[in-house]
Design a protein around this motif. Structure first.
Motif, PDB file in Angstrom:
ATOM      1  N   ARG A  51       0.949  -1.201   0.023  1.00  0.00           N
ATOM      2  CA  ARG A  51      -0.133  -0.047  -0.070  1.00  0.00           C
ATOM      3  C   ARG A  51       0.710   1.214  -0.071  1.00  0.00           C
ATOM      4  N   ALA A  52       2.031   1.165   0.200  1.00  0.00           N
ATOM      5  CA  ALA A  52       2.969   2.458   0.696  1.00  0.00           C
ATOM      6  C   ALA A  52       3.068   3.227  -0.689  1.00  0.00           C
ATOM      7  N   ALA A  53       3.424   2.773  -1.756  1.00  0.00           N
ATOM      8  CA  ALA A  53       3.693   3.775  -2.634  1.00  0.00           C
ATOM      9  C   ALA A  53       2.335   4.520  -3.382  1.00  0.00           C
ATOM     10  N   ASP A  54       1.118   3.855  -3.424  1.00  0.00           N
ATOM     11  CA  ASP A  54       0.136   4.344  -3.816  1.00  0.00           C
ATOM     12  C   ASP A  54      -0.346   5.553  -2.925  1.00  0.00           C
ATOM     13  N   HIS A  55      -0.425   5.304  -1.305  1.00  0.00           N
ATOM     14  CA  HIS A  55      -0.823   6.093  -0.620  1.00  0.00           C
ATOM     15  C   HIS A  55       0.262   7.426  -0.405  1.00  0.00           C
ATOM     16  N   GLU A  56       1.551   7.225  -0.452  1.00  0.00           N
ATOM     17  CA  GLU A  56       2.531   8.243  -0.463  1.00  0.00           C
ATOM     18  C   GLU A  56       2.335   9.219  -1.931  1.00  0.00           C
ATOM     19  N   ARG A  57       1.954   8.424  -3.151  1.00  0.00           N
ATOM     20  CA  ARG A  57       1.889   9.278  -4.263  1.00  0.00           C
ATOM     21  C   ARG A  57       0.438  10.110  -4.187  1.00  0.00           C
ATOM     22  N   ASP A  58      -0.632   9.633  -3.546  1.00  0.00           N
ATOM     23  CA  ASP A  58      -1.670  10.221  -3.697  1.00  0.00           C
ATOM     24  C   ASP A  58      -1.942  11.025  -2.049  1.00  0.00           C
ATOM     25  N   GLU A  59      -1.036  10.906  -1.382  1.00  0.00           N
ATOM     26  CA  GLU A  59      -1.075  11.534  -0.189  1.00  0.00           C
ATOM     27  C   GLU A  59      -2.466  11.197   0.767  1.00  0.00           C
ATOM     28  N   THR A  60      -2.547  10.168   0.768  1.00  0.00           N
ATOM     29  CA  THR A  60      -4.124   9.555   1.419  1.00  0.00           C
ATOM     30  C   THR A  60      -3.781   8.876   2.684  1.00  0.00           C
ATOM     31  N   PHE A  61      -4.464   9.139   3.813  1.00  0.00           N
ATOM     32  CA  PHE A  61      -4.109   8.420   5.085  1.00  0.00           C
ATOM     33  C   PHE A  61      -4.515   6.902   4.835  1.00  0.00           C
ATOM     34  N   PRO A  62      -3.829   6.062   5.516  1.00  0.00           N
ATOM     35  CA  PRO A  62      -4.055   4.709   5.428  1.00  0.00           C
ATOM     36  C   PRO A  62      -5.359   4.277   6.738  1.00  0.00           C
ATOM     37  N   GLU A  63      -6.254   4.551   6.205  1.00  0.00           N
ATOM     38  CA  GLU A  63      -7.659   4.178   6.828  1.00  0.00           C
ATOM     39  C   GLU A  63      -7.572   2.842   7.152  1.00  0.00           C
ATOM     40  N   GLY A  64      -7.706   2.488   8.614  1.00  0.00           N
ATOM     41  CA  GLY A  64      -8.110   1.169   9.057  1.00  0.00           C
ATOM     42  C   GLY A  64      -6.700   0.161   9.275  1.00  0.00           C
TER      43      GLY A  64
END
Length: 380
Positions: free
Chosen positions: A30-43
């Motif tokens: 999940r790391a690359a997508d969340h870092e690129r999109d600046e989205t908090f990893p809910e859950g």
């Protein structure tokens, strides 16, 4: 590459294996997508809490894992090797639990600690202000006693997990000078508390860093931790532990960069040979490995002193300084190993390099660490 660790118990070995498995299944994909999109990893943090990873260094009777600090830090390192932002947020959560777990009354601990240590609530540590970073005694955000409450006005800054965390261990001015700062446990839903737009950061983009504004917010007096004026000793005691957390995360980040660089060097060929077999590249990788191993040794030394009840403040500053400087150098060299590919976003090395930079800055800049170390030497 799995690190060959010296752990004190078989339970600790099982815990590290659990962490590594969770990191491989839940963090790395999940790391690359969340870092690129600046989205908090809910859950994700409730999942870490269910696994028992958010309260590891605190006593079992408080709802924690009862693990030695040297084990807890190696858990943070494993998380850092998979996703630095999540590891930093986990370290900050542990830091934010420290004031209540160490200075709170039994009644306060019984009321709030189980959910904090069990992962139901995510925490943040709120010390810095726009004009008070390294100089914590210059805090101006104030809390004025009003009967059974404190009225809070002012702004706090650079809060990791800001706006997302459920509670904030917050340091506010209640009097004059260095003895006029007090610690409070502030809930996110406090009326009069609002959060600014998250900072647009170079790295660690999945975890927000935000400012907080208190507009005559009314906080129950029973949320004060410790005595009035005890805030800075509480803050500095917490930071000694927090610096070790960041040191461990930095080592994990450096280890991840080293692993990726070695894997690439074993596959890439030039002039009919794998590039790891060229002495120039092999020696660079050897220096990277030496830096990672040395940095790990410094944080483990400090952690073992802490576990033994010995003074460890200077060693914590040494660990934070050495580990974060090592992470900056190792991630930079890892980009070099990959050449042009390292400079692209097709590989994670450029992200590792950006993430390493902040680690030289927060939890006290590395210049402040040198000041702390020098003062310790002067004091004998």
């Amino acid at each position: 590459m799995a690190v060959d660790r010296m752990l004190p118990t078989s339970e600790a070995h099982d815990l590290l294996a659990l962490t590594r498995d969770l990191a491989d299944k839940e963090l790395r994909p999940r790391a690359a997508d969340h870092e690129r999109d600046e989205t908090f990893p809910e859950g994700l943090f409730p999942l870490l809490g269910e696994a028992g990873l958010l309260g590891l260094p605190y006593p079992e009777e408080q709802g924690g894992g009862g693990q030695p600090y040297e084990v807890y830090l190696q858990v943070l390192e494993e998380l850092g090797a998979a996703w630095a932002a999540v590891a930093v947020a986990t370290s900050v959560h542990g830091l934010s639990c420290f004031p209540l777990a160490t200075f709170g009354t039994p009644e306060q601990q019984e009321r709030w600690l189980p959910d904090m240590l069990g992962g139901t609530l995510l925490g943040a540590y709120s010390l810095s202000e726009p004009q008070a970073g390294s100089d914590a005694a210059a805090l101006s955000c104030k809390a004025v006693r009003d009967g059974d409450h404190y009225r809070i006005s002012g702004t706090k800054a650079w809060i990791t997990n800001g706006g997302t965390a459920d509670f904030y261990s917050t340091f506010l001015r209640t009097g004059e000078g260095s003895k006029g700062v007090t610690c409070f446990l502030v809930p996110r839903d406090l009326e009069g508390l609002s959060f600014g737009k998250p900072e647009d950061k170079m790295g660690l983009r999945a975890i927000p860093t935000a400012s907080a504004t208190y507009d005559d917010a009314l906080l129950d007096a029973d949320r004060r931790l410790g005595a009035e004026g005890q805030g800075l000793p509480i803050a500095f005691a917490a930071l000694d532990s927090g610096r070790l957390g960041i040191a461990a995360v930095a080592v994990g980040l450096a280890q991840g960069a080293l692993d990726d660089a070695v894997a690439y060097a074993k596959e890439r060929t030039t002039f009919g040979r794998k590039i790891i077999d060229h002495q120039g590249l092999g020696f660079l990788l050897a220096d990277m490995a030496a830096a990672v191993d040395s940095a790990r040794a410094t944080y483990l030394d400090a952690a073992r002193r802490r576990d033994a009840g010995r003074p460890y403040g200077r060693q914590a500053s040494v660990a934070k300084l050495v580990a974060t400087d090592a992470a900056m150098k190792v991630t930079t060299d890892a980009v070099q190993v990959l050449g042009g590919y390292g400079y692209t976003r097709d590989f994670p090395l450029e992200r590792y390099m950006r993430e390493a930079k902040i680690m030289q800055i927060f939890e006290g800049t590395n210049q402040i660490q040198r000041l702390v170390i020098a003062r310790g030497l002067a004091a004998g």
